[in-house]
Scaffold this motif. Structure first.
Motif, PDB file in Angstrom:
ATOM      1  N   LYS A  30       0.889  -1.405  -0.036  1.00 14.77           N
ATOM      2  CA  LYS A  30      -0.122  -0.058   0.039  1.00 14.77           C
ATOM      3  C   LYS A  30       0.744   1.037  -0.056  1.00 14.77           C
ATOM      4  CE  LYS A  30      -4.312  -1.249   2.078  1.00 14.77           C
ATOM      5  NZ  LYS A  30      -3.982  -2.974   2.133  1.00 14.77           N
ATOM      6  N   GLN A  31       1.923   1.277   0.759  1.00 15.92           N
ATOM      7  CA  GLN A  31       2.834   2.321   0.694  1.00 15.92           C
ATOM      8  C   GLN A  31       3.478   2.529  -0.586  1.00 15.92           C
ATOM      9  OE1 GLN A  31       5.483   1.198   4.014  1.00 15.92           O
ATOM     10  NE2 GLN A  31       4.112   2.123   5.645  1.00 15.92           N
ATOM     11  N   ALA A  32       3.844   1.395  -1.150  1.00 17.77           N
ATOM     12  CA  ALA A  32       4.571   1.765  -2.597  1.00 17.77           C
ATOM     13  C   ALA A  32       3.411   2.316  -3.501  1.00 17.77           C
ATOM     14  CB  ALA A  32       4.837   0.256  -3.117  1.00 17.77           C
ATOM     15  N   VAL A  33       2.259   1.814  -3.537  1.00 20.60           N
ATOM     16  CA  VAL A  33       1.108   2.359  -4.180  1.00 20.60           C
ATOM     17  C   VAL A  33       1.011   3.944  -4.011  1.00 20.60           C
ATOM     18  CG1 VAL A  33      -1.425   2.266  -4.695  1.00 20.60           C
ATOM     19  CG2 VAL A  33      -0.243   0.209  -4.533  1.00 20.60           C
ATOM     20  N   HIS A  34       1.011   4.420  -2.841  1.00 23.08           N
ATOM     21  CA  HIS A  34       0.685   5.636  -2.466  1.00 23.08           C
ATOM     22  C   HIS A  34       1.851   6.541  -2.925  1.00 23.08           C
ATOM     23  CE1 HIS A  34      -3.013   5.548  -0.409  1.00 23.08           C
ATOM     24  NE2 HIS A  34      -2.553   4.389   0.267  1.00 23.08           N
ATOM     25  N   ARG A  35       2.932   6.053  -3.001  1.00 23.79           N
ATOM     26  CA  ARG A  35       4.215   6.787  -3.481  1.00 23.79           C
ATOM     27  C   ARG A  35       4.142   6.870  -4.967  1.00 23.79           C
ATOM     28  NH1 ARG A  35       7.337   3.524   0.266  1.00 23.79           N
ATOM     29  NH2 ARG A  35       7.925   2.116  -1.606  1.00 23.79           N
ATOM     30  N   GLN A  36       3.426   5.906  -5.609  1.00 28.76           N
ATOM     31  CA  GLN A  36       3.676   5.998  -7.173  1.00 28.76           C
ATOM     32  C   GLN A  36       2.492   6.790  -7.715  1.00 28.76           C
ATOM     33  OE1 GLN A  36       5.802   4.889  -9.234  1.00 28.76           O
ATOM     34  NE2 GLN A  36       7.229   3.732  -7.735  1.00 28.76           N
TER      35      GLN A  36
END
Length: 319
Positions: A30-36
């Motif tokens: 989820k954190q990776a998604v929010h960064r991208q």
């Protein structure tokens, strides 16, 4: 993840799959998604695929959708398609005013539900905004503050009557909303005629011991400074320790407050502890006056007792 997002810029229909799996992926994912996602959304904008997701977001993807909307409205005027889609989502599925926050500044005052439901009233909007907990709800505090400011910019919609109604309801909430005093100050700035009403609100805040809420206490004192001399009578309602704290924090208040309190009709109604804080009575003088009053009361009681004893003795002699 980066590769998939890169593919999404070429084939926008792939974006929905990210929203579909969002609820089930682990925290790191989820954190990776929010960064991208901000980079991707800024690239593709309000494409038909993005609009379709806004109209029908997969369950569990609400926080991701909020980030998409914030990205699309950050420093840019959203498209009418996006605004219309957010309104339809609110009225049809997501009955949460938070979803309206990113587009709130761009909503026309005559907006209506696409299903002929009653529109959200201005007071309901502002009260709902104050009910947002930035930490719990994942909404940046700045976004909430911006939403409040957007309301004040629409003065034909958020009139002084609307603001009075909102403040009257918010002051009764437990706990008090984090942005309450900020809104009170904004209300005074937008409509100076509200000052007398705000003085009533501040008196109610004293009864609620506003000093127990450090951030709100700072706002209370700031409001008192901005509304002087009307606020002097409110400040004099504070218990002596809190009045002393207020004056220590804001020394600029003390001279005019002393002048106000020195008026005979006002001074006569103030407790001695308040007069001591203002320096209108010395603490030793106040103590001495209190002791003198106690001694006078004791003497009065003693004289009454002696008189009663004499009456008793005379009655015995007559018998």
């Amino acid at each position: 993840m980066s590769l998939y997002f890169a593919l999404c810029t070429k084939k926008h229909s792939l974006l929905r799959q990210i929203f579909t799996i969002y609820r089930s992926i682990p925290k790191d994912g989820k954190q990776a998604v929010h960064r991208q996602i901000p980079i991707l959304i800024r690239t593709i904008g309000s494409s038909p695929e993005v609009i379709s997701i806004v109209l029908d977001p997969p369950a569990g993807s609400e926080s991701l959708l909020m980030q998409v909307l914030q990205t699309l409205t950050d420093g840019a005027v959203p498209s009418q398609d996006l605004i219309s889609s957010v309104k339809k989502l609110y009225y049809s599925k997501m009955k949460d005013v938070e979803i309206l926050l990113p587009v709130l500044p761009f909503l026309s005052k005559d907006a209506r539900s696409p299903h002929n439901n009653p529109p959200l009233t201005p007071s309901e909007v502002l009260i709902a905004i104050h009910g947002i907990d930035p930490e719990k709800d994942g909404i940046p505090l700045k976004k909430v503050m911006d939403a409040c400011s957007a309301c004040f910019e629409q003065r034909q919609v958020f009139t002084h009557q609307v603001l009075a109604k909102v403040l009257n309801q918010l002051v009764e909430q437990i706990p008090l909303p984090l942005l309450f005093m900020r809104t009170v100050i904004q209300a005074i700035g937008a409509f100076p005629s509200l000052v007398d009403f705000v003085m009533e609100i501040m008196s109610r805040l004293i009864s609620k011991q506003i000093w127990k809420y450090p951030k709100l206490w700072v706002g209370f004192l700031k409001c008192a400074i901005q509304t002087k001399p009307q606020s002097y009578s409110v400040l004099l309602q504070l218990p002596a320790p809190q009045l002393e704290n207020a004056l220590n924090r804001n020394p600029v208040l003390k001279p005019p407050l002393i002048e106000h309190a020195s008026q005979p009709s006002i001074r006569a109604a103030l407790p001695r502890s308040t007069l001591v804080v203002l320096g209108l009575v010395q603490e030793s003088q106040a103590s001495g006056q209190a002791q003198a009053s106690q001694s006078q009361a004791a003497e009065t009681g003693s004289s009454a007792a002696d008189g009663a004893q004499e009456v008793t003795q005379e009655s015995a002699s007559v018998s």
